[in-house]
Design a protein around this motif. Structure first.
Motif, mmCIF file in Angstrom:
data_model
loop_
_atom_site.group_PDB
_atom_site.id
_atom_site.type_symbol
_atom_site.label_atom_id
_atom_site.label_comp_id
_atom_site.label_asym_id
_atom_site.label_seq_id
_atom_site.Cartn_x
_atom_site.Cartn_y
_atom_site.Cartn_z
ATOM 1 N N MET A 43 0.852 -1.207 0.000
ATOM 2 C CA MET A 43 0.000 0.000 0.000
ATOM 3 C C MET A 43 0.886 1.254 0.000
ATOM 4 N N PRO A 44 0.551 2.223 -0.826
ATOM 5 C CA PRO A 44 1.430 3.405 -0.922
ATOM 6 C C PRO A 44 1.481 4.219 0.375
ATOM 7 N N THR A 45 2.554 4.949 0.502
ATOM 8 C CA THR A 45 2.699 5.875 1.620
ATOM 9 C C THR A 45 3.000 7.258 1.053
ATOM 10 N N TYR A 46 2.988 8.255 1.910
ATOM 11 C CA TYR A 46 3.302 9.621 1.471
ATOM 12 C C TYR A 46 3.968 10.381 2.596
ATOM 13 N N ARG A 47 5.027 11.076 2.252
ATOM 14 C CA ARG A 47 5.664 12.002 3.212
ATOM 15 C C ARG A 47 5.755 13.357 2.556
ATOM 16 N N LEU A 82 -7.049 7.603 3.174
ATOM 17 C CA LEU A 82 -8.353 7.471 2.508
ATOM 18 C C LEU A 82 -8.221 7.434 0.986
ATOM 19 N N ASN A 83 -7.010 7.518 0.477
ATOM 20 C CA ASN A 83 -6.855 7.660 -0.973
ATOM 21 C C ASN A 83 -7.208 6.381 -1.719
ATOM 22 N N HIS A 84 -6.600 5.286 -1.314
ATOM 23 C CA HIS A 84 -6.828 4.032 -2.027
ATOM 24 C C HIS A 84 -8.243 3.509 -1.765
ATOM 25 N N ASN A 102 7.007 6.440 -3.766
ATOM 26 C CA ASN A 102 6.731 5.018 -3.634
ATOM 27 C C ASN A 102 7.628 4.173 -4.531
ATOM 28 N N ALA A 103 7.942 4.693 -5.704
ATOM 29 C CA ALA A 103 8.848 3.968 -6.602
ATOM 30 C C ALA A 103 10.252 3.909 -6.007
ATOM 31 N N ALA A 104 10.690 5.013 -5.406
ATOM 32 C CA ALA A 104 12.030 5.035 -4.806
ATOM 33 C C ALA A 104 12.110 4.043 -3.656
ATOM 34 N N ALA A 105 11.068 4.012 -2.840
ATOM 35 C CA ALA A 105 11.072 3.078 -1.709
ATOM 36 C C ALA A 105 11.109 1.636 -2.209
ATOM 37 N N GLU A 156 -4.223 -3.570 -6.115
ATOM 38 C CA GLU A 156 -3.882 -3.644 -4.694
ATOM 39 C C GLU A 156 -2.588 -2.882 -4.358
ATOM 40 N N THR A 157 -1.650 -2.868 -5.291
ATOM 41 C CA THR A 157 -0.370 -2.190 -5.035
ATOM 42 C C THR A 157 -0.575 -0.683 -4.862
#
Lengths: 597, 597
Positions: free
Chosen positions: A1-5, A56-58, A314-317, A425-426
């Motif tokens: 699941m994506p994250t955000y900072r 709440l995004n996904h 998310n791609a970098a992680a 799902e990703t």
């Protein structure tokens, strides 16, 4: 699941160091936004967007909005509570005037908060985004009565706003509009017609919705010159501005199934003798709407950046984590079955390309938002005019360039995930689907390019573009003796020359043959966009070098310089290709008859 | 709702005029494919794909596949009947050997039929596509027994085929594979493990499914050198090859929710002591699988083209119909409220860019398919080798270039629809979502670029690339005196020089520093792709000019020349940018530590 900072460090670097907004302490609102206050707001915005909106995004994408048989629309689970937190936190009125309950802070600050919101949850952010746009139009063109009635409620998040332009037969060409307004004895108007693609046209977040509606008053001139702007509340108001509870002849006929932004309701709105009041003058609706559109276009540009940013993160992680294959130079993580894929140059090329865009695009947005502040708040008429010129010139560039490239970057980031990136799902394919709309709405990007080439370039004898060239070449000259700046200034100067040649070519070839302007427009806009990003990199590099000299090794500043160099080596040279396309003219593309396509 | 018309005229032009496949009448299968026979097959394929497959495309996307609790999978309504018609029509075995029930026709013919199928319904076309790929692997590496058992059933469409490579921890890096095979006393193997992303892994179209599975035999060497290929039927077989009716320890654990290709089931397959037989030699699984992968990679490249083609057709139709605004040169359709948007140069720029790609990409596919025919059917060893070289060199280029650009074109076509393009009902956003996967599977495009630069370029002392350069420069020389060819040959020659310089740069800089190869790979591949498309345009222009001189004004040939000129003016010059990126090397992108991303 994506994250955000939220990119807090980057925003602080731009506001404090690159654009030094403390210089403008004398302007209204700026003195309230001292470095400490700014920092606290930015930290708070980071927390809110990371912890409340992003989760709440996904789920919002999967659930989408639901229209009920009675025409009510439910937004996804959690949106209502999040909107309440947004309102309670005062985020809607960050830059709104204090007299209407806002905080009057600079747009250069609030726009960074908007970026965070959009990265965290683009579909959600459109509800407050359109509300802010509607506020802006009312603040400029509304009557004192209208401002008093609507703006405080919108600042408080009790009522939301929408823009009603599009109809089935008219998108770009608003002159084809059919929705009509009939004047009543009491000075109000009855509005009837069908509007489509209305974002947030119906929802369950606010107790009322303030629809700004373009319509044609009976007997008005044909075409765009007969279009007026009206404000039409969803629920009728009492004379004191309170809600009557009675619905106002506006109903949601259906919501669209879309490629993305599922969390935002896109409505067909049927107006059936809905009561509205005129905003501004009769038949001058486009002028009033343009205030809202310019605001909205800058915001849509930021949407492009926002999806590029969150997709990058998310791609970098993933690239740091995913073990697959070995480095071309031999195993790096010898204790593991394979190396993380970030060892591969092609993966780094992708990531560097995205971040080199993101960081410069963010600078461009801050720079232009600061001009917006100056245009509205400076007490120097010349400064106001120059800032306004800048806004007019750069708005189409930001809207189109940031959304075209933001989308392409979301696609490139998705690619890093291999097959997993294609799986719902990703969560990363959502960024691609959401980013896609930003190239289309608020004036499709082709229209932005025409606006730039056909309207903005030549306006006032080319005053805006001349000022832009002066600023960039002056910067290059002032720093030309600085050896460390050469890797940034040499490519920048070459690209500026490409832009100058392209501009010259247009002056010489588009007057006599307008198709040459249309044929060149998109390439010219991208050429322009590249030069502005290059200029942002040169300015950031200068500040980073100065700060490094003061304070020694700092990974953040080191990374800035490397990323800027990457932009100069790999990305800015595209200006040459764009120039050659501009210069190739319209003849070949206009040659075939329509039926040959 | 989208429509599709198979590009029959274009295919005939390529087969008959540009590549003159009648020259190869001496080769097996070609004499059966006389111009009349070809034409009849192409017409029939057009009818089948337009009338049977295309109407199921949008409904298949909306409905998707369903996994039932017992592990069965249902494909969308209509797919089963369409697959039966496909099988009954003999489309699965068009190029399969006659001894197994096929028609033995050239691949250069069957590949054009594949394009039609993919344009009409990409998700559906994957079921026969993977079946053909599995057949190809069995035909080359299978035992006589395996061929006899499986191939005729697959040709007849009674059984379908799949490829089982990916596991959760291993995508690109198949050396990390864990699925294991245990040899039994009777010479068969028991296969156990989990495979993911298996297209068509379970479905209700065929009575059996032939799974080709990569696995590691107990005690095999670590890494890629310990991987073997097995054939594992879904339903166990009797000694005579008939179905026992008993399931074979393969079950579908789940199907993935994906961004697109909803009509194709993407399965997690659990192998639990499933019985299989070895294909080829122990631990030589990759060699066998590569046959299937090369076939599949060419096919995936065609998928990119196919979505670009169908998206173009619909965008062009919309641009001719949609009335909005007026031409820059003044009203064209004076009797209408607005002009069709095809009068706008920026709309034409978009459409011309897409078709200029499509027509050259189609030529490239036919050219390369013909090489595939020669590689397998020529009786001249040198010709076979040269054709094989060509295939090896061009396969990664076709796979990556056609899918990158095919996707970008689907996006550009969607843009023509404005907001309507974002709505699911319009049907064009599906082309974007479907096209997206082709950049990822069968080796993500970054891997194709590495394959080209790291493996294919240097192989046999650069024999393949040398032959390619010879062919193109010879063509340019032979036609250099022809004044009418100058607008095509001058840009082509410049772009070939860019490719030569880039190749030289790699030779000089990638040996000592492999990261330079990785850093250059994607740009080199696109540079290569542009040159191949430019060469295709030059050849098509030559033939079109010759035919026009013979036969006078023909709109189709006229349009060819204009479209080719557009490619030369606007698109081929990108080679210069790609070269400069290749030459900028790896240093900057490798500079940051992984944690800085």
């Amino acid at each position: 699941m994506p994250t955000y900072r939220a990119p807090v460090e980057d925003v602080n670097f731009l506001l404090n160091d690159v654009f030094q907004i403390d210089r403008y302490n004398n302007l209204p609102g700026f003195s309230d936004a001292s470095a400490d206050v700014r920092s606290a707001i930015i930290d708070e915005a980071a927390k809110f967007t990371e912890q409340v909106l992003q989760p709440l995004n996904h789920s919002g994408d999967l659930e989408g909005c639901t229209r009920h048989d009675d025409g009510r629309v439910s937004t996804p689970k959690g949106f209502k509570d999040a909107f309440k937190q947004l309102a309670d936190g005062g985020w809607l009125g960050l830059s709104a005037p204090a007299e209407f309950g806002g905080q009057g802070l600079p747009v250069s600050l609030s726009q960074t908060v908007n970026e965070f919101m959009m990265s965290a949850n683009m579909a959600f952010s459109m509800y407050p985004g359109l509300t802010q746009g509607a506020m802006a139009a009312l603040l400029v063109h509304g009557s004192p009565e209208q401002k008093k009635t609507f703006v405080p409620k919108m600042v408080a998040g009790q009522w939301a706003g929408t823009m009603n332009l599009t109809e089935p037969q008219c998108g770009t060409d608003l002159g084809l509009m059919r929705t009509k307004a009939v004047k009543q004895a009491d000075g109000t108007y009855k509005i009837s017609g069908t509007k489509i693609f209305i974002s947030g046209g119906e929802q369950d977040l606010t107790e009322n919705i303030v629809h700004l509606v373009l319509a044609r008053i009976e007997g008005a001139p044909a075409g765009i010159k007969g279009v007026s702007l009206f404000v039409v509340p969803k629920i009728k108001l009492n004379a004191d501005g309170s809600l009557t509870g009675e619905p106002n002849g506006v109903s949601c006929g259906s919501i669209e199934e879309k490629m993305g932004i599922h969390g935002n309701s896109t409505c067909v709105l049927n107006f059936d003798n809905a009561i509205g009041t005129l905003v501004g003058e009769e038949n001058k609706g486009m002028a009033a709407m343009f205030v809202m559109m310019n605001e909205a276009r800058l915001g849509v540009g930021v949407q492009g950046l926002s999806q590029s940013e969150v997709a990058y993160q998310n791609a970098a992680a993933y690239a740091r984590d995913r073990l697959q294959g070995r480095a071309l130079t031999g195993p790096q993580a010898k204790d593991k079955p394979a190396d993380p894929i970030i060892v591969h140059p092609d993966v780094r090329r992708t990531l560097m390309s995205i971040r080199a865009f993101n960081e410069a695009a963010r600078a461009l947005v801050v720079w232009t938002s600061l001009k917006s502040d100056l245009a509205h708040r400076s007490d120097d008429q010349k400064e106001r005019q120059a800032a306004d010129d800048h806004m007019g010139l750069l708005t189409p560039v930001i809207k189109a360039m940031l959304t075209d490239q933001g989308f392409a970057n979301a696609v490139a980031a998705q690619q890093m995930f291999g097959g997993h990136g294609y799986i719902v799902e990703t969560g990363v394919e959502q960024f691609v689907r959401d980013a896609r709309i930003a190239m289309i709405y608020e004036g499709a990007n082709g229209i932005q390019a025409l606006d730039l080439v056909g309207r903005k370039l030549g306006r006032d004898g080319g005053r805006a573009i001349t000022a832009f060239f002066n600023e960039v070449t002056t910067f290059a000259k002032e720093n030309g003796a600085n050896e460390a700046m050469k890797p940034y200034l040499a490519p920048l100067t070459a690209s500026v020359q490409h832009l100058q040649q392209a501009t010259m070519w247009l002056m010489q070839n588009a007057m006599a043959k307008p198709d040459n302007a249309g044929a060149a427009s998109t390439d010219y806009l991208h050429l322009f966009g590249l030069v502005t990003l290059g200029y942002m990199w040169a300015r950031m590099a200068k500040v980073a070098q100065d700060k490094l000299a003061e304070s020694g090794e700092q990974p953040y500043l080191k990374a800035k310089l490397v990323t800027g160099k990457f932009f100069m080596e790999r990305m800015l040279p595209e200006t040459s290709l764009r120039l050659s396309r501009v210069q190739s003219g319209a003849d070949t593309m206009m040659e075939l008859p329509a039926e040959a396509f």
